[in-house]
Design a protein around this motif. Structure first.
Motif, PDB file in Angstrom:
ATOM      1  N   TRP A 119     -57.049 -74.338 -35.087  1.00 27.89           N
ATOM      2  CA  TRP A 119     -56.144 -75.457 -35.337  1.00 27.89           C
ATOM      3  C   TRP A 119     -56.799 -76.366 -36.364  1.00 27.89           C
ATOM      4  O   TRP A 119     -57.807 -77.010 -36.077  1.00 27.89           O
ATOM      5  CB  TRP A 119     -55.871 -76.243 -34.053  1.00 27.89           C
ATOM      6  N   ASP A 120     -56.240 -76.410 -37.549  1.00 27.75           N
ATOM      7  CA  ASP A 120     -56.838 -77.154 -38.664  1.00 27.75           C
ATOM      8  C   ASP A 120     -56.814 -78.657 -38.392  1.00 27.75           C
ATOM      9  O   ASP A 120     -55.744 -79.265 -38.293  1.00 27.75           O
ATOM     10  CB  ASP A 120     -56.089 -76.838 -39.959  1.00 27.75           C
ATOM     11  N   TYR A 157     -50.684 -83.648 -38.476  1.00 27.59           N
ATOM     12  CA  TYR A 157     -51.435 -83.856 -37.237  1.00 27.59           C
ATOM     13  C   TYR A 157     -51.165 -82.759 -36.207  1.00 27.59           C
ATOM     14  O   TYR A 157     -51.549 -82.909 -35.048  1.00 27.59           O
ATOM     15  CB  TYR A 157     -51.076 -85.220 -36.626  1.00 27.59           C
ATOM     16  N   SER A 158     -50.534 -81.673 -36.621  1.00 28.28           N
ATOM     17  CA  SER A 158     -50.162 -80.628 -35.652  1.00 28.28           C
ATOM     18  C   SER A 158     -51.393 -80.011 -34.996  1.00 28.28           C
ATOM     19  O   SER A 158     -51.377 -79.705 -33.802  1.00 28.28           O
ATOM     20  CB  SER A 158     -49.325 -79.548 -36.327  1.00 28.28           C
ATOM     21  N   GLY A 159     -52.475 -79.852 -35.729  1.00 28.11           N
ATOM     22  CA  GLY A 159     -53.688 -79.290 -35.145  1.00 28.11           C
ATOM     23  C   GLY A 159     -54.366 -80.246 -34.179  1.00 28.11           C
ATOM     24  O   GLY A 159     -54.978 -79.825 -33.202  1.00 28.11           O
ATOM     25  N   VAL A 160     -54.242 -81.545 -34.446  1.00 31.75           N
ATOM     26  CA  VAL A 160     -54.907 -82.549 -33.608  1.00 31.75           C
ATOM     27  C   VAL A 160     -54.324 -82.547 -32.198  1.00 31.75           C
ATOM     28  O   VAL A 160     -55.060 -82.492 -31.211  1.00 31.75           O
ATOM     29  CB  VAL A 160     -54.806 -83.957 -34.242  1.00 31.75           C
ATOM     30  N   THR A 183     -56.420 -82.128 -44.160  1.00 23.26           N
ATOM     31  CA  THR A 183     -55.145 -81.890 -43.473  1.00 23.26           C
ATOM     32  C   THR A 183     -54.614 -83.182 -42.862  1.00 23.26           C
ATOM     33  O   THR A 183     -53.427 -83.489 -42.968  1.00 23.26           O
ATOM     34  CB  THR A 183     -55.326 -80.822 -42.382  1.00 23.26           C
ATOM     35  N   ILE A 184     -55.490 -83.931 -42.233  1.00 26.36           N
ATOM     36  CA  ILE A 184     -55.065 -85.187 -41.602  1.00 26.36           C
ATOM     37  C   ILE A 184     -54.651 -86.209 -42.651  1.00 26.36           C
ATOM     38  O   ILE A 184     -53.656 -86.919 -42.475  1.00 26.36           O
ATOM     39  CB  ILE A 184     -56.183 -85.725 -40.681  1.00 26.36           C
ATOM     40  N   SER A 185     -55.401 -86.279 -43.758  1.00 27.37           N
ATOM     41  CA  SER A 185     -55.029 -87.236 -44.807  1.00 27.37           C
ATOM     42  C   SER A 185     -53.688 -86.880 -45.445  1.00 27.37           C
ATOM     43  O   SER A 185     -53.004 -87.743 -45.986  1.00 27.37           O
ATOM     44  CB  SER A 185     -56.126 -87.321 -45.868  1.00 27.37           C
TER      45      SER A 185
END
Length: 171
Positions: free
Chosen positions: A71-72, A83-86, A77-79
């Motif tokens: 999960w990236d 947020y799907s991986g978080v 990715t967050i920037s």
């Protein structure tokens, strides 16, 4: 930053607090095991417990690193607003967190159980074999993952250099 605390101090303070809490949680387990061990082998028992604790921490780090590939949750990715991986990683961690509670039955329930275990003179050959196999496997996994990160993960190495420059330079 709003509180006027530099990022590095905030980050280091969090790590220090977490390590302190882990050490405090480790003490009752040490006391219990030292009560079980035969007289004269307290140092060996404590060394074994700290070795297991350190190996567990290393293996947990390796597993968490592997899960960030599944999960990236990278800064990029967050920037970008993804947020799907978080949430997936947070949900997974929340679900596996209570699993060790199922092992509480292995801990002596009272002083009588502890004395009974201490007086047990049976040799548990296969328990020793399992102990050594798990320890060797954990060391091997940690070593292989470390070699991979240092020598073969060029993308991760570049990101680590940039993060180190930010920490040292304060940017």
């Amino acid at each position: 930053r709003k509180l006027g605390i530099p990022d590095i101090i905030f980050s280091a303070g969090d790590d220090v607090l977490v390590e302190f809490i882990i050490a405090v949680q480790f003490l009752p387990m040490c006391i219990m095991y030292l009560g079980l061990c035969p007289p004269g082998s307290e140092g060996t028992t404590y060394a074994m417990l700290t070795t297991w604790s350190n190996l567990a921490g290393s293996l947990a780090f390796d597993i968490s690193t592997a899960l960030t590939v599944v999960w990236d949750v990278s800064s990029q990715t967050i920037s970008e607003g993804d947020y799907s991986g978080v949430w997936k990683l947070s949900l997974f961690c929340g679900l596996i967190g209570p699993i060790p509670l199922f092992l509480l039955g292995l801990i002596p329930k009272n002083k009588d159980d502890q004395r009974r275990l201490q007086q047990d003179t049976n040799r548990h050959y296969w328990a020793g074999v399992v102990f050594l196999c798990v320890m060797i496997a954990t060391l091997t996994i940690t070593f292989v993952e470390s070699v991979y990160e240092v020598y073969f993960n060029k993308e991760g190495a570049e990101e680590q250099r940039r993060a180190l420059k930010r920490i040292i330079g304060g940017h």
